[in-house]
Design a protein around this motif. Structure first.
Motif, PDB file in Angstrom:
ATOM      1  N   GLN A 193     -55.685  13.634  24.042  1.00 20.61           N
ATOM      2  CA  GLN A 193     -55.251  12.250  23.877  1.00 20.61           C
ATOM      3  C   GLN A 193     -55.293  11.512  25.209  1.00 20.61           C
ATOM      4  N   THR A 194     -54.827  12.160  26.268  1.00 20.96           N
ATOM      5  CA  THR A 194     -54.848  11.545  27.595  1.00 20.96           C
ATOM      6  C   THR A 194     -56.280  11.351  28.084  1.00 20.96           C
ATOM      7  N   ASN A 212     -57.830   8.424  26.416  1.00 22.30           N
ATOM      8  CA  ASN A 212     -57.403   7.172  27.043  1.00 22.30           C
ATOM      9  C   ASN A 212     -58.251   6.855  28.274  1.00 22.30           C
ATOM     10  N   GLU A 255     -52.515  11.112  35.146  1.00 18.64           N
ATOM     11  CA  GLU A 255     -51.270  10.355  34.979  1.00 18.64           C
ATOM     12  C   GLU A 255     -51.532   8.865  34.797  1.00 18.64           C
ATOM     13  N   TYR A 257     -53.681   7.549  32.972  1.00 24.02           N
ATOM     14  CA  TYR A 257     -54.047   7.266  31.578  1.00 24.02           C
ATOM     15  C   TYR A 257     -53.055   7.886  30.588  1.00 24.02           C
ATOM     16  N   ASN A 258     -51.930   8.356  31.086  1.00 25.10           N
ATOM     17  CA  ASN A 258     -50.951   9.015  30.226  1.00 25.10           C
ATOM     18  C   ASN A 258     -50.108   8.019  29.432  1.00 25.10           C
ATOM     19  N   THR A 259     -49.933   8.317  28.139  1.00 20.35           N
ATOM     20  CA  THR A 259     -49.037   7.528  27.286  1.00 20.35           C
ATOM     21  C   THR A 259     -48.003   8.424  26.607  1.00 20.35           C
ATOM     22  N   SER A 312     -42.743  11.820  29.466  1.00 19.27           N
ATOM     23  CA  SER A 312     -42.937  12.505  30.740  1.00 19.27           C
ATOM     24  C   SER A 312     -42.827  14.024  30.617  1.00 19.27           C
ATOM     25  N   TYR A 362     -46.058  15.378  29.202  1.00 15.08           N
ATOM     26  CA  TYR A 362     -47.126  15.252  30.203  1.00 15.08           C
ATOM     27  C   TYR A 362     -47.024  16.349  31.251  1.00 15.08           C
TER      28      TYR A 362
END
Length: 432
Positions: free
Chosen positions: A286-287, A290, A310, A312-314, A317, A320
């Motif tokens: 998923q990341t 993104n 990080e 492009y992380n949604t 935390s 992640y």
């Protein structure tokens, strides 16, 4: 200082003898260590040109450059990904592995002319897999957990390839068949104890491919096709029965097949334990998706995901940190799309397509004996890698990248060998 002096004679011997250097290169695939992000085969591959120039004189002969050119297409396709200004300096250093890849594609076909050289490399490779399998089986039998030996996790694919090579030898060669059947069974046990579903699937599909090639080429190895079909069927049934028997005797080897795909969100320890499951990898993908959507054409930068993920992380935390930070995307197509975009991904699959085109040509025009054995071995390993790269990302860096370069160099060697045979036969016909 004393240790360096002790290794100095060995290094001199390796550089002064290209055959020894090449043997060390294949053996190094079974020892995992990283120095500045490079594995031993990558470092040796980059230095291989120096050993070759010291020990060989380049002859003026017609050689195939198709696979070399196909790989250059891929390299040109990923160049735009380096324009991303946030690329770390480490990425530029890691790109030297492409030099090692190109070196193998050039040097091996110049140094090695006949199938006998390929056969020697196959034997060294199987021996390396056997030695590490001893460690894997003994450790797994005691601990009941996944083991990879001194080779590291990449062994899951290396042993799958070694199993394939033993099966090819057993079917296509007459000598030492009992030995290679024993090796096939022993290495298969080590493969099972790695508890890695991707390599199991790749090995089983490649085994079916080998059986089909055995049926197709049965007349060339002195067997009737009907008998070959019967023999292949019995062999497949035997393998299936052995797997079921092992599952009854040592069910812990198959533990990962029973892993739950979902975990309790309230348990952080449970989440950490499932870090290699399919569900957890969805977080990475998923990341990476993104990142691809943010830079669809040229990507976020080659080799950059583990540094810039990080951005492009949604995800929350905690997820992640547990599943994404510092990791690669674990899938070739996802990694290529994210890091090199549509252009780089197309470049890689064009390279694979052109390489397969050359490999199939060599297979169709193969003779019998060692030539057929080596051709089927290389095509089978290429098939394994093609299936495997749909489920992992390890074929575009490290030990497996160097292995891919090696068997593609084998395709070139066999193509050149076939051309020399045709030229020799044509010259003999004209003289008569």
């Amino acid at each position: 200082m004393v240790l360096s002096m002790a290794f100095a004679p060995l290094l001199v011997l390796c550089f002064a003898n290209f055959a020894v250097f090449t043997a060390l290169f294949f053996a190094s695939m079974f020892y995992y260590v990283e120095i500045l992000g490079f594995t031993p085969p990558e470092m040796l591959g980059a230095c291989m040109l120096f050993s070759f120039l010291i020990t060989h004189r380049v002859e003026n002969e017609k050689l195939s450059h198709d696979i070399f050119k196909a790989y250059c297409i891929f390299l040109l396709a990923i160049l735009p990904s380096y324009t991303n200004p946030s690329i770390p300096n480490q990425v530029w250093l890691w790109s030297l592995r492409y030099v090692a890849y190109l070196t193998i594609l050039v040097v091996f076909p110049l140094a090695f002319k006949t199938p006998s050289h390929i056969k020697a490399a196959i034997y060294i490779f199987v021996a390396g897999a056997f030695l590490n399998s001893i460690t894997v089986i003994s450790s797994a039998a005691i601990s009941g957990s996944r083991e990879f030996g001194f080779t590291g996790i990449v062994f899951v694919d290396l042993v799958g390839i070694a199993v394939t090579l033993c099966l090819v030898h057993f079917l296509f060669k007459k000598e030492n068949r009992a030995l290679f059947l024993s090796l096939f069974l022993f290495l298969s046990l080590a493969l099972i104890y790695t508890q890695t579903r991707n390599s199991w699937i790749s090995t089983m599909l490649t085994g079916v491919c080998v059986m089909l090639l055995y049926i197709v080429f049965a007349p060339k190895i002195g067997r009737q096709r009907k008998a070959a079909i019967y023999y292949a069927g019995i062999s497949l049934l035997t393998v299936v029965l052995l797997v079921f028997a092992l599952n009854s005797i040592a069910p812990q080897a198959f533990n990962r097949l029973e892993e739950k795909k979902l975990v309790e969100p309230s348990s952080i320890n449970s989440l950490a334990f499932q870090a290699n499951s399919f569900t957890s990898r969805l977080f990475i993908w998923q990341t990476a998706l993104n990142g691809f959507l943010a830079h669809p054409y040229f990507g976020i930068g080659n080799f950059c995901f583990q540094y810039n993920s990080e951005t492009y992380n949604t995800l929350p935390s905690l997820l992640y940190v547990l599943f994404v930070r510092g990791l690669r995307p674990h899938l070739v197509i996802v990694e290529l799309l994210c890091e090199t975009g549509i252009v780089g991904t197309l470049g890689y699959f064009i390279f694979l397509f052109l390489s397969w085109k050359k490999a199939i040509h060599v297979l169709k025009n193969s003779g019998d004996g060692d030539e057929l054995y080596c051709t089927v071995s290389i095509v089978s390993v290429f098939f394994y890698s093609t299936v495997s790269l749909l489920m992992t990302d390890a074929w575009i860096w490290g030990q497996l990248q160097m292995l891919q370069a090696s068997f593609l160099a084998g395709v070139i060697i066999l193509y050149n060998y076939q051309n020399r045979k045709k030229t020799s036969a044509a010259g003999l016909g004209e003289s008569q």
